[in-house]
Design a protein around this motif. Structure first.
Motif, PDB file in Angstrom:
ATOM      1  N   VAL A  88      72.804   6.045  -7.119  1.00  0.00           N
ATOM      2  CA  VAL A  88      74.093   5.487  -6.306  1.00  0.00           C
ATOM      3  C   VAL A  88      73.821   6.393  -5.164  1.00  0.00           C
ATOM      4  CG1 VAL A  88      76.345   5.364  -6.341  1.00  0.00           C
ATOM      5  CG2 VAL A  88      75.226   4.955  -8.448  1.00  0.00           C
ATOM      6  N   TYR A  89      73.868   5.795  -4.067  1.00  0.00           N
ATOM      7  CA  TYR A  89      73.898   6.469  -2.593  1.00  0.00           C
ATOM      8  C   TYR A  89      75.370   6.543  -1.901  1.00  0.00           C
ATOM      9  CZ  TYR A  89      68.756   6.627  -3.486  1.00  0.00           C
ATOM     10  OH  TYR A  89      67.453   7.023  -4.162  1.00  0.00           O
ATOM     11  N   PHE A  90      75.569   7.623  -1.595  1.00  0.00           N
ATOM     12  CA  PHE A  90      76.990   7.586  -0.784  1.00  0.00           C
ATOM     13  C   PHE A  90      76.750   8.024   0.564  1.00  0.00           C
ATOM     14  CE2 PHE A  90      80.483   6.678  -3.623  1.00  0.00           C
ATOM     15  CZ  PHE A  90      79.768   7.121  -5.054  1.00  0.00           C
ATOM     16  N   CYS A  91      77.610   7.583   1.448  1.00  0.00           N
ATOM     17  CA  CYS A  91      77.544   7.957   2.810  1.00  0.00           C
ATOM     18  C   CYS A  91      78.677   8.732   3.109  1.00  0.00           C
ATOM     19  CB  CYS A  91      77.276   6.624   3.766  1.00  0.00           C
ATOM     20  SG  CYS A  91      77.594   7.304   5.578  1.00  0.00           S
ATOM     21  N   ALA A  92      78.851   9.544   3.857  1.00  0.00           N
ATOM     22  CA  ALA A  92      80.121  10.387   4.153  1.00  0.00           C
ATOM     23  C   ALA A  92      80.370  10.721   5.629  1.00  0.00           C
ATOM     24  CB  ALA A  92      80.414  11.578   3.398  1.00  0.00           C
ATOM     25  N   ILE A  93      81.356  10.957   6.135  1.00  0.00           N
ATOM     26  CA  ILE A  93      81.653  11.270   7.481  1.00  0.00           C
ATOM     27  C   ILE A  93      82.487  12.379   7.629  1.00  0.00           C
ATOM     28  CG2 ILE A  93      81.027   9.031   8.366  1.00  0.00           C
ATOM     29  CD1 ILE A  93      84.114   8.461   8.748  1.00  0.00           C
ATOM     30  N   SER A  94      82.346  13.062   8.665  1.00  0.00           N
ATOM     31  CA  SER A  94      83.381  14.087   9.091  1.00  0.00           C
ATOM     32  C   SER A  94      83.415  14.520  10.575  1.00  0.00           C
ATOM     33  CB  SER A  94      82.928  15.354   8.291  1.00  0.00           C
ATOM     34  OG  SER A  94      81.749  16.046   8.964  1.00  0.00           O
ATOM     35  N   GLU A  95      84.554  14.892  10.924  1.00  0.00           N
ATOM     36  CA  GLU A  95      84.671  14.792  12.280  1.00  0.00           C
ATOM     37  C   GLU A  95      84.115  16.077  13.031  1.00  0.00           C
ATOM     38  OE1 GLU A  95      88.886  15.149  13.151  1.00  0.00           O
ATOM     39  OE2 GLU A  95      88.490  15.678  15.301  1.00  0.00           O
ATOM     40  N   SER A  96      83.940  16.994  12.291  1.00  0.00           N
ATOM     41  CA  SER A  96      82.970  18.535  12.803  1.00  0.00           C
ATOM     42  C   SER A  96      82.581  18.984  11.662  1.00  0.00           C
ATOM     43  CB  SER A  96      83.788  19.184  13.573  1.00  0.00           C
ATOM     44  OG  SER A  96      82.979  20.051  14.280  1.00  0.00           O
ATOM     45  N   GLN A  97      81.887  20.185  11.767  1.00  0.00           N
ATOM     46  CA  GLN A  97      81.113  20.900  10.734  1.00  0.00           C
ATOM     47  C   GLN A  97      81.997  22.108  10.513  1.00  0.00           C
ATOM     48  OE1 GLN A  97      77.304  22.712  10.943  1.00  0.00           O
ATOM     49  NE2 GLN A  97      76.957  21.756   9.082  1.00  0.00           N
ATOM     50  N   GLY A  98      82.397  22.279   9.313  1.00  0.00           N
ATOM     51  CA  GLY A  98      83.102  23.601   8.959  1.00  0.00           C
ATOM     52  C   GLY A  98      84.165  23.295   7.801  1.00  0.00           C
ATOM     53  N   PRO A  99      84.581  24.279   7.057  1.00  0.00           N
ATOM     54  CA  PRO A  99      85.167  24.052   5.763  1.00  0.00           C
ATOM     55  C   PRO A  99      86.582  23.553   5.962  1.00  0.00           C
ATOM     56  CG  PRO A  99      85.275  26.595   6.692  1.00  0.00           C
ATOM     57  CD  PRO A  99      84.431  25.964   7.727  1.00  0.00           C
ATOM     58  N   ASN A 100      87.171  23.612   7.160  1.00  0.00           N
ATOM     59  CA  ASN A 100      88.471  22.942   7.386  1.00  0.00           C
ATOM     60  C   ASN A 100      88.335  21.294   7.575  1.00  0.00           C
ATOM     61  OD1 ASN A 100      87.460  23.814   9.811  1.00  0.00           O
ATOM     62  ND2 ASN A 100      89.476  23.614  10.795  1.00  0.00           N
ATOM     63  N   TYR A 101      87.064  20.943   7.692  1.00  0.00           N
ATOM     64  CA  TYR A 101      86.633  19.366   7.967  1.00  0.00           C
ATOM     65  C   TYR A 101      86.319  18.660   6.792  1.00  0.00           C
ATOM     66  CZ  TYR A 101      87.234  20.512  12.945  1.00  0.00           C
ATOM     67  OH  TYR A 101      87.470  20.949  14.308  1.00  0.00           O
ATOM     68  N   GLY A 102      87.503  17.840   6.283  1.00  0.00           N
ATOM     69  CA  GLY A 102      87.128  17.135   5.217  1.00  0.00           C
ATOM     70  C   GLY A 102      85.976  16.044   5.115  1.00  0.00           C
ATOM     71  N   TYR A 103      85.620  15.573   4.083  1.00  0.00           N
ATOM     72  CA  TYR A 103      84.660  14.492   4.146  1.00  0.00           C
ATOM     73  C   TYR A 103      85.417  13.242   3.889  1.00  0.00           C
ATOM     74  CZ  TYR A 103      80.488  17.491   4.335  1.00  0.00           C
ATOM     75  OH  TYR A 103      79.377  18.246   4.527  1.00  0.00           O
ATOM     76  N   THR A 104      84.989  11.751   4.423  1.00  0.00           N
ATOM     77  CA  THR A 104      85.364  10.886   4.051  1.00  0.00           C
ATOM     78  C   THR A 104      84.209   9.999   3.303  1.00  0.00           C
ATOM     79  OG1 THR A 104      87.264  10.818   5.638  1.00  0.00           O
ATOM     80  CG2 THR A 104      86.600   8.425   4.564  1.00  0.00           C
ATOM     81  N   PHE A 105      84.411   9.209   2.401  1.00  0.00           N
ATOM     82  CA  PHE A 105      83.254   8.806   1.417  1.00  0.00           C
ATOM     83  C   PHE A 105      83.257   7.278   1.786  1.00  0.00           C
ATOM     84  CE2 PHE A 105      80.962  12.107  -0.471  1.00  0.00           C
ATOM     85  CZ  PHE A 105      81.799  13.187  -0.395  1.00  0.00           C
ATOM     86  N   GLY A 106      82.208   6.601   1.647  1.00  0.00           N
ATOM     87  CA  GLY A 106      81.931   5.141   1.734  1.00  0.00           C
ATOM     88  C   GLY A 106      82.018   4.688   0.282  1.00  0.00           C
ATOM     89  N   SER A 107      81.935   3.443  -0.215  1.00  0.00           N
ATOM     90  CA  SER A 107      82.254   3.125  -1.609  1.00  0.00           C
ATOM     91  C   SER A 107      81.018   3.061  -2.106  1.00  0.00           C
ATOM     92  CB  SER A 107      82.937   1.452  -1.547  1.00  0.00           C
ATOM     93  OG  SER A 107      82.083   0.843  -0.781  1.00  0.00           O
ATOM     94  N   GLY A 108      79.731   3.514  -1.681  1.00  0.00           N
ATOM     95  CA  GLY A 108      78.515   3.827  -2.332  1.00  0.00           C
ATOM     96  C   GLY A 108      77.677   2.261  -2.613  1.00  0.00           C
ATOM     97  N   THR A 109      76.421   2.484  -2.596  1.00  0.00           N
ATOM     98  CA  THR A 109      75.353   1.381  -2.854  1.00  0.00           C
ATOM     99  C   THR A 109      74.386   1.918  -4.199  1.00  0.00           C
ATOM    100  OG1 THR A 109      75.053   1.214  -0.573  1.00  0.00           O
ATOM    101  CG2 THR A 109      73.102   0.242  -2.084  1.00  0.00           C
ATOM    102  N   ARG A 110      74.689   0.839  -5.220  1.00  0.00           N
ATOM    103  CA  ARG A 110      73.937   1.102  -6.384  1.00  0.00           C
ATOM    104  C   ARG A 110      72.520   0.638  -6.204  1.00  0.00           C
ATOM    105  NH1 ARG A 110      74.571   2.735 -11.489  1.00  0.00           N
ATOM    106  NH2 ARG A 110      76.908   2.694 -11.100  1.00  0.00           N
ATOM    107  N   LEU A 111      71.578   1.549  -6.155  1.00  0.00           N
ATOM    108  CA  LEU A 111      70.041   0.822  -5.892  1.00  0.00           C
ATOM    109  C   LEU A 111      69.137   1.105  -7.148  1.00  0.00           C
ATOM    110  CD1 LEU A 111      67.765   0.156  -4.051  1.00  0.00           C
ATOM    111  CD2 LEU A 111      67.244   2.561  -3.663  1.00  0.00           C
ATOM    112  N   THR A 112      68.767  -0.007  -7.602  1.00  0.00           N
ATOM    113  CA  THR A 112      67.841  -0.046  -8.724  1.00  0.00           C
ATOM    114  C   THR A 112      66.524  -0.253  -8.304  1.00  0.00           C
ATOM    115  OG1 THR A 112      69.924  -0.608 -10.052  1.00  0.00           O
ATOM    116  CG2 THR A 112      67.409  -1.240 -11.023  1.00  0.00           C
ATOM    117  N   VAL A 113      65.417   0.560  -8.659  1.00  0.00           N
ATOM    118  CA  VAL A 113      63.951   0.157  -8.372  1.00  0.00           C
ATOM    119  C   VAL A 113      63.309  -0.035  -9.629  1.00  0.00           C
ATOM    120  CG1 VAL A 113      62.006   1.141  -7.270  1.00  0.00           C
ATOM    121  CG2 VAL A 113      64.347   2.126  -6.390  1.00  0.00           C
ATOM    122  N   VAL A 114      62.819  -1.209  -9.763  1.00  0.00           N
ATOM    123  CA  VAL A 114      62.207  -1.885 -10.906  1.00  0.00           C
ATOM    124  C   VAL A 114      60.680  -1.901 -10.776  1.00  0.00           C
ATOM    125  CG1 VAL A 114      64.033  -2.957 -11.603  1.00  0.00           C
ATOM    126  CG2 VAL A 114      62.408  -4.223 -10.441  1.00  0.00           C
TER     127      VAL A 114
END
Lengths: 114, 113
Positions: A88-114
């Motif tokens: 499962v692959y998640f994308c996340a975004i943050s305004e800047s880098q540093g401990p006081n900037y939280g992440y917001t996550f996407g809802s994910g992509t489930r990838l199956t390789v057969v």
């Protein structure tokens, strides 16, 4: 809503084929991240971007490439998918880098390789 | 390198009771944040609570509270009056200056009726 979307939500692909996952944000955040989630490992960083055309590797980058040609889009490409990239692959975004900037996550992509 | 350890892969609790999820971390940094994320079956990562390392007071959010022991590098999550909707995977996470967010392996919590 946080303004981050991932596509597709689910995908099944065959071994050896190229796959591109898309992350789109409407928050104008500078930082974008790709994580993969696997049982027993939590989320691990694949690649991240700190601006247009500025990217760097994460903990598990082998077999993956990324591109960011616009602030709002961050693409993750598996050049030749393998079964070990089933995850499962998640994308996340943050305004800047540093401990006081939280992440917001996407809802994910489930990838199956057969 | 920063590492986050969650030693309880699975836990269960009866509805209305209290449960504590454990998390330890390793870092040499002084300025960092700790987080607990909830991931229900929908897969969405939901921020439950966060703690700033320089604040001694433990963070609380309604039924969720943390026990932050900086010297022991421990950051546990207490859920009071557990509800069926609390059933989910819970991830402990850490972030410091100039570093990405690091996650523990997760604890799967089941609230039983």
């Amino acid at each position: 809503d946080a303004g981050i979307t991932q596509s597709p939500r689910h995908k099944v692909t065959e071994t050896g084929t190229p796959v591109t996952l898309r992350c789109h944000q409407t928050e104008n955040h500078r930082y974008m991240y790709w994580y993969r989630q696997d049982p027993g490992h939590g989320l691990r960083l694949i690649h991240y971007s700190y601006g247009v055309k500025d990217t760097d590797k994460g903990e598990v980058s082998d077999g993956y490439s990324v591109s960011r040609s616009k602030t709002e889009d961050f693409l993750l490409t598996l050049e030749s998918a393998t079964s070990s990239q089933t995850s499962v692959y998640f994308c996340a975004i943050s305004e800047s880098q540093g401990p006081n900037y939280g992440y917001t996550f996407g809802s994910g992509t489930r990838l199956t390789v057969v | 390198a920063q590492t986050v350890t969650q030693s309880q892969p699975e836990m269960s609790v009866q509805e209305a009771e209290t449960v504590t999820l454990s998390c330890t971390y390793d870092t040499s940094e002084n300025n960092y944040y700790l987080f607990w994320y909830k991931q229900p079956p929908s897969r969405q990562m939901i921020l439950v609570i966060r703690q700033e390392a320089y604040k001694q007071q433990n963070a609380t959010e309604n039924r969720f509270s943390v026990n932050f022991q900086k010297a022991a590098k421990s950051f546990s999550l207490k859920i009071s009056d557990s509800q069926l909707g609390d059933t989910a995977m819970y991830f402990c996470a850490f972030i410091s200056n100039n570093n990405d967010m690091r996650f523990g392996a997760g604890t799967r919590l089941t609230v039983k009726p």
